[in-house]
Design a protein around this motif. Structure first.
Motif, PDB file in Angstrom:
ATOM      1  N   SER A 120       0.838  -1.205   0.000  1.00  0.00           N
ATOM      2  CA  SER A 120       0.000   0.000   0.000  1.00  0.00           C
ATOM      3  C   SER A 120       0.874   1.257   0.000  1.00  0.00           C
ATOM      4  CB  SER A 120      -0.919   0.005   1.221  1.00  0.00           C
ATOM      5  OG  SER A 120      -0.117   0.059   2.387  1.00  0.00           O
ATOM      6  N   GLN A 121       0.249   2.398  -0.214  1.00  0.00           N
ATOM      7  CA  GLN A 121       0.957   3.679  -0.217  1.00  0.00           C
ATOM      8  C   GLN A 121       1.650   3.885   1.138  1.00  0.00           C
ATOM      9  OE1 GLN A 121       0.789   5.448  -2.992  1.00  0.00           O
ATOM     10  NE2 GLN A 121       2.024   7.172  -2.269  1.00  0.00           N
ATOM     11  N   GLY A 122       2.920   4.263   1.131  1.00  0.00           N
ATOM     12  CA  GLY A 122       3.620   4.556   2.399  1.00  0.00           C
ATOM     13  C   GLY A 122       4.137   3.327   3.117  1.00  0.00           C
ATOM     14  N   ASP A 123       3.985   2.152   2.514  1.00  0.00           N
ATOM     15  CA  ASP A 123       4.456   0.910   3.156  1.00  0.00           C
ATOM     16  C   ASP A 123       5.987   0.852   3.034  1.00  0.00           C
ATOM     17  OD1 ASP A 123       5.327  -1.720   3.514  1.00  0.00           O
ATOM     18  OD2 ASP A 123       4.013  -2.585   1.976  1.00  0.00           O
ATOM     19  N   ALA A 124       6.682   1.108   4.139  1.00  0.00           N
ATOM     20  CA  ALA A 124       8.156   1.109   4.114  1.00  0.00           C
ATOM     21  C   ALA A 124       8.687   0.970   5.536  1.00  0.00           C
ATOM     22  CB  ALA A 124       8.670   2.406   3.502  1.00  0.00           C
ATOM     23  N   TYR A 125       9.775   0.242   5.676  1.00  0.00           N
ATOM     24  CA  TYR A 125      10.437   0.183   6.988  1.00  0.00           C
ATOM     25  C   TYR A 125      11.939   0.052   6.786  1.00  0.00           C
ATOM     26  CZ  TYR A 125      11.148  -4.897   6.592  1.00  0.00           C
ATOM     27  OH  TYR A 125      11.557  -6.145   6.187  1.00  0.00           O
ATOM     28  N   TYR A 126      12.678   0.378   7.844  1.00  0.00           N
ATOM     29  CA  TYR A 126      14.141   0.325   7.777  1.00  0.00           C
ATOM     30  C   TYR A 126      14.711  -0.856   8.554  1.00  0.00           C
ATOM     31  CZ  TYR A 126      14.845   5.003   5.825  1.00  0.00           C
ATOM     32  OH  TYR A 126      14.884   6.095   4.995  1.00  0.00           O
ATOM     33  N   HIS A 127      15.789  -1.418   8.006  1.00  0.00           N
ATOM     34  CA  HIS A 127      16.659  -2.302   8.773  1.00  0.00           C
ATOM     35  C   HIS A 127      18.001  -1.567   8.861  1.00  0.00           C
ATOM     36  CE1 HIS A 127      19.193  -6.262   8.935  1.00  0.00           C
ATOM     37  NE2 HIS A 127      19.323  -5.536  10.006  1.00  0.00           N
ATOM     38  N   PRO A 128      18.159  -0.743   9.925  1.00  0.00           N
ATOM     39  CA  PRO A 128      19.388   0.050  10.033  1.00  0.00           C
ATOM     40  C   PRO A 128      20.556  -0.787  10.555  1.00  0.00           C
ATOM     41  CG  PRO A 128      17.820   0.625  11.778  1.00  0.00           C
ATOM     42  CD  PRO A 128      17.241  -0.536  11.046  1.00  0.00           C
ATOM     43  N   LEU A 129      21.754  -0.216  10.461  1.00  0.00           N
ATOM     44  CA  LEU A 129      22.929  -0.972  10.914  1.00  0.00           C
ATOM     45  C   LEU A 129      23.330  -0.619  12.351  1.00  0.00           C
ATOM     46  CD1 LEU A 129      25.044  -0.889   7.632  1.00  0.00           C
ATOM     47  CD2 LEU A 129      23.614  -2.717   8.506  1.00  0.00           C
ATOM     48  N   VAL A 130      22.566   0.286  12.969  1.00  0.00           N
ATOM     49  CA  VAL A 130      22.866   0.626  14.362  1.00  0.00           C
ATOM     50  C   VAL A 130      22.003  -0.237  15.279  1.00  0.00           C
ATOM     51  CG1 VAL A 130      22.591   2.458  16.085  1.00  0.00           C
ATOM     52  CG2 VAL A 130      23.640   2.981  13.891  1.00  0.00           C
ATOM     53  N   LEU A 131      22.608  -0.742  16.344  1.00  0.00           N
ATOM     54  CA  LEU A 131      21.861  -1.556  17.305  1.00  0.00           C
ATOM     55  C   LEU A 131      20.953  -0.641  18.129  1.00  0.00           C
ATOM     56  CD1 LEU A 131      24.764  -3.853  18.529  1.00  0.00           C
ATOM     57  CD2 LEU A 131      22.880  -4.483  17.023  1.00  0.00           C
ATOM     58  N   PRO A 132      19.845  -1.195  18.633  1.00  0.00           N
ATOM     59  CA  PRO A 132      18.969  -0.357  19.467  1.00  0.00           C
ATOM     60  C   PRO A 132      19.704   0.187  20.690  1.00  0.00           C
ATOM     61  CG  PRO A 132      17.878  -2.402  18.862  1.00  0.00           C
ATOM     62  CD  PRO A 132      19.298  -2.528  18.414  1.00  0.00           C
TER      63      PRO A 132
END
Ligand code: FAD
Length: 515
Positions: A93-105
């Motif tokens: 759907s429109q706006g469907d996006a997420y990140y897998h960043p390289l920084v740990l929480p």
């Protein structure tokens, strides 16, 4: 006692040169184990020439080889990668996006902050709540400043690089600085020793090259491990359906066009498209399943994407690459070990291939058997370790697909129970009740940490029923504090960091401070 001192690497792609450099650098550091390293490479068989996304481990790998980060960035058209953004994977759907960043929480090693996020202590995406990198990527910022020393980071990063330039760059460094002998010759046969080991490779242009340990970096062909020793291949096509890629190089519209600070992975009806920003161009490719879409339709989807980013889709040549998901049954057989595509390949969704090359080369460097007698136990250990690593990567890649709610046949098939490894089904059962954490994995050094699983699970909208008894007020306060700290840190970093393009331009002019 037959000492192991002569190492022969066959193949001069990313795998061959990274392995040569890692072994040569390790032998330089130790006076006890002088190794003589020869790399034989066909002047007629080209390298695969794709493979542009890496992991942060590459910084350590290059640094150990004595490479200046400035030289690497300038000569390999390289840029910084701060993670991956997955667009359209959840439901399209429109706006469907997420990140897998390289920084740990925040607080990763002490606290599993997923519990607080799941309990609604912070709104917004999981990645944005627990680490500053999503905000940095959204703002187009670089992960460091011109005053940050080589290989140091303000925010964790890997690289995007030009694969062809990278092999040439490594070759130059390995031969000129690290003393690796380079032989341009086609291997046409093997001379076996009485015990069944490889005694020498026979070449068309340079005669016989003998050695004690042979490293097969001949790409998909797997000339030594596959063709000579006949070590079998385990296909994983029933789990990971993609078996084709179309790759295209897209020029920037202007010299100062912004460079993406992360890999963009956009879901398609029967696969996904990678989009990688280098200094000189974008590397774009469509990975798809030929059982679900034909080549013409896949090409049309890629053209539409290239057009959407301003490229001249009709004029740009597209290169087709066929592959099969899977890996060898064993990776080290007698006195031969396969590294790179010769060991196996899984679609490049999380840039795990070059990462595995680095881990393999490091393992071989650290555990280099002193004698032939010591080689078999090392080989057994290697085979067990790498079978585990491949299994974990397969699970992790599959996770990206099976949580999707997209309805096209490719995506629906990805959710079929029989396509999901049991190991992953078991983890998902656990993760329904508790978020992934270190204890879910049993190796000290995992290919993907628990945080990576959290980014994908919660980015995809997976529901973990925690905490069943509610959060303690102390845990809630701790979460609030960390999430607030993260927001402030992200804002401060955005203030002080340049854009990726600005930083790379400055590095080209002034260089980074050497370590
Ligand atoms: P190759 O590059 O194929 O090199 C093989 C070498 O063997 C060549 O030098 C050739 O000359 C030599 N050779 C072959 N036969 C002989 C012979 N008879 N005698 C002498 N020499 C011989 N990985 C990532 O980590 N990130 C990514 O983003 C990524 N994207 C990818 C996208 C696609 C579509 C594909 C297919 C792969 C991708 N990979 C990625 C994987 C990555 O490209 C490879 O892991 C990496 O390039 C290593 O390749 P290699 O050196 O094993 O093989």
């Amino acid at each position: 006692m037959e000492p192991v001192t002569r190492i022969v690497i066959v193949g001069g792609g990313t795998a061959g040169w990274l392995t040569a450099g890692t072994l040569a650098a390790a032998t330089r550091e130790s006076d006890e184990r002088p190794l003589e390293i020869t790399l034989v490479e066909s002047p007629n068989v080209p390298i695969i020439g794709v493979g542009e996304g890496t992991w942060p481990t590459m910084r350590r790998t290059l640094k150990r080889m004595g490479i200046r980060e400035t030289d690497f960035l300038n000569q390999c058209s390289a840029s910084f990668k701060q993670g991956a953004q997955f667009v359209g994977w959840v439901d399209g759907s429109q706006g469907d996006a997420y990140y897998h960043p390289l920084v740990l929480p925040q607080g990763y090693f002490e606290t599993n902050m997923a519990r607080q996020w799941l309990a609604g202590v912070s709104d917004g995406s999981f990645a944005a709540a627990v680490c500053p990198q999503e905000a940095l990527c959204e703002a187009g910022r670089a992960p460091k400043a011109i005053t940050t020393a080589e290989y140091d980071a303000v925010a964790n990063y890997a690289y995007h690089l030009d694969a062809g330039a990278f092999s040439r760059f490594l070759q130059e460094h390995c031969t000129r600085v690290l003393g690796v002998r380079h032989v341009a010759a086609d291997v046409t046969g093997i001379r076996s020793a009485e015990n069944g080991d490889i005694a020498a490779v026979l070449t068309m242009q340079a005669g016989e090259i003998s050695g004690d340990l042979f490293i097969d970096c001949t790409g998909f062909r797997a000339l030594l491990l596959g063709e000579h020793f006949g070590v079998g291949f385990i296909p994983w096509t029933q789990v990971l359906f993609a078996d084709r890629a179309l790759a295209v190089q897209v020029p920037y519209p202007a010299a100062d066009s912004p460079i993406l600070p992360h890999t963009l992975s956009t879901a398609q009806r029967a696969g996904w498209i990678w989009d990688i920003g280098l200094q000189s161009r974008r590397g774009v490719g469509h990975v798809y399943s030929s059982a679900h879409i034909d080549d013409d339709a896949a090409r049309a989807d890629l053209r539409a994407y290239v057009h959407s980013i301003g490229g001249d889709a009709e004029a740009l040549p597209m290169r087709k690459i066929e592959f099969q998901a899977g890996h060898r049954t064993r990776f080290w057989e007698r006195n031969c070990v396969a590294v790179g595509l010769s060991a196996g390949f899984l679609e490049p969704l999380e840039a795990s291939a070059i990462l595995l090359v680095e881990i393999a080369a490091q393992f071989i460097a650290e555990q280099m058997p002193a004698t032939r007698a010591a080689m078999d136990p090392v080989a057994r250990r290697y085979n067990t370790t790498f079978a585990y690593r491949w299994a974990r990567i397969i699970d992790f890649l599959k996770l990206h697909y099976l949580l999707s709610r997209r309805t096209e046949p490719f995506w629906a098939d990805n959710r079929r129970t029989e396509s999901i490894p049991e190991s992953l089904t078991e983890l998902l059962t656990l993760w329904r009740e508790q978020p992934p954490w270190h204890d879910d994995f049993d190796r000290a050094v995992e290919v993907f940490p628990a945080a990576s699983y959290q980014y994908v699970l919660y980015g995809m909208g997976f529901e973990t029923r925690v905490p069943p008894r509610g959060l303690s007020s102390q845990a809630r306060a701790h979460g609030e504090q960390l999430f607030m700290h993260n927001k402030q840190e992200a804002a401060a970093m955005i203030q002080r960091l340049p854009s990726t393009r600005d930083l790379l331009d400055r590095i080209a002019r002034y260089g980074l401070q050497p370590v």
